[in-house]
Design a protein around this motif. Structure first.
Motif, short mmCIF file in Angstrom:
data_model
loop_
_atom_site.label_atom_id
_atom_site.label_comp_id
_atom_site.label_asym_id
_atom_site.label_seq_id
_atom_site.Cartn_x
_atom_site.Cartn_y
_atom_site.Cartn_z
N THR A 133 0.82 -1.20 0.00
CA THR A 133 0.00 0.00 0.00
C THR A 133 0.86 1.26 0.00
OG1 THR A 133 -1.75 -1.16 1.21
CG2 THR A 133 -1.80 1.23 1.24
N ALA A 181 -4.68 3.53 -2.76
CA ALA A 181 -4.45 2.19 -2.22
C ALA A 181 -4.76 2.17 -0.73
CB ALA A 181 -3.00 1.77 -2.46
N HIS A 182 -5.31 1.04 -0.28
CA HIS A 182 -5.70 0.91 1.11
C HIS A 182 -5.39 -0.51 1.59
CE1 HIS A 182 -8.21 4.51 0.30
NE2 HIS A 182 -8.45 3.90 -0.85
N SER A 183 -4.88 -0.63 2.81
CA SER A 183 -4.70 -1.94 3.44
C SER A 183 -5.62 -2.00 4.64
CB SER A 183 -3.25 -2.16 3.86
OG SER A 183 -2.84 -1.17 4.78
#
Length: 311
Positions: A174, A184-186
């Protein structure tokens, strides 16, 4: 909504490689697949890995007798390792034996012992890390890797799932994508991961990282993303596990031998990071005109943050 699961997910399932693994990848496949095999199949796999030269001279009947199994088990093991039949496996065994005789294939070292001096620990860990990386590179399906890079390159949004040690790898991916301008994402929290996966759609990408391939907290959001229309990617050490059912692109990692002092979570991290780096570099290559300035800007911002402040 997606087309039928069976039609869509076939690309990501084991056995979809364009050809059987080469000799260099055989030992890696055995190390990766053996833990999930039946005991009889494990005997076949471990026997061919430990004595490729001897097994290459055996017929399917001979190998079945040597391992105390059946011809059907030998054939099933061959196919699970990625070979259409035992004849193809024998050819790979002959090639692996030739590599070992020439010194191209490294010898297996012992596990780390409680009373090992630190110099020996360093040596053994370095060897295992190198072998894990080499095994992962040899077994990585570059066709699926290219397809995964393509999907990431054009993604509107990327969600990355991982828990435990894999969550650290997810965060690394990410952070890399954020630095070149991607959304972007975690989501280490499984509830958040599922609720955000519901928002995904065609044009988005969901990336799952799970060594076992059976981590429910990772599989569930990937399943939801799959059903919602996102392109799904799985990085796993068990390509035959459940996660493969919901992966458009399946990227297999290898793992060093587990021991009391080096559990799977520790040994799998190295290979996962290699695959993540391959994905990121592939995306950066394809978006170089925008990625390079973005990386430079982030470097400058961080350098400015750590520079001595002027009064």
């Amino acid at each position: 909504m997606k087309e039928d699961f069976a039609n869509r997910s076939v690309a990501g399932r084991p056995g979809s490689r364009s050809g059987p693994p080469g000799p260099g990848a055989l030992a890696a496949k055995v190390r990766t697949m053996a833990p999930s095999m039946t005991r009889s199949m494990q005997r076949v796999a471990e026997t061919v890995a430990h004595d490729p030269a001897g097994c290459a001279r055996l017929t399917v009947t001979g190998l079945a007798e040597r391992t105390g199994t059946s011809e059907a088990t030998v054939v099933r093991t061959s196919r699970l390792l990625g070979y259409p039949g035992y004849r193809d496996l024998r050819l790979a065994l002959a090639g692996l034996a030739a590599q070992q005789e020439s010194g191209a294939a490294p010898a297996v070292t012992a596990d780390i012992a409680v009373d090992d001096p630190i110099s020996e620990v360093v040596s053994k860990l370095a060897h295992d890390e190198q072998q894990t990386l080499a095994d992962t590179a040899a077994a990585l399906d570059t066709t699926h890797l290219e397809a995964a890079v393509s999907a990431l390159t054009t993604a509107r949004r990327v969600d990355v799932y991982g828990v435990g040690a894999s969550s650290l790898v997810a965060q690394d991916m990410t952070q890399k994508l954020l630095r070149i301008g991607y959304s972007a994402h975690s989501h280490p929290d499984p509830h958040v991961a599922v609720t955000t996966a519901v928002q995904l759609q065609a044009g988005d990408v969901a990336l799952a990282i799970t060594h076992s391939g059976r981590t429910v907290d990772v599989i569930e959001p990937l399943r939801v993303a799959f059903e919602r229309g996102a392109t799904t990617i799985a990085v796993t050490g068990r390509p035959d596990a459940e996660v493969g059912q919901y992966a458009d692109h399946l990227l297999t990692t290898s793992t060093a031998r587990e021991s009391e002092l080096r559990p799977a979570a520790m040994s799998s991290r190295t290979s996962q990071l290699l695959v993540i780096d391959c994905l990121f570099v592939g995306v950066a290559q394809r978006t170089y005109e925008t990625a390079a300035p973005a990386l430079s800007a982030s470097y400058e911002a961080l350098a400015h943050r750590h520079a001595p402040r002027q009064r």
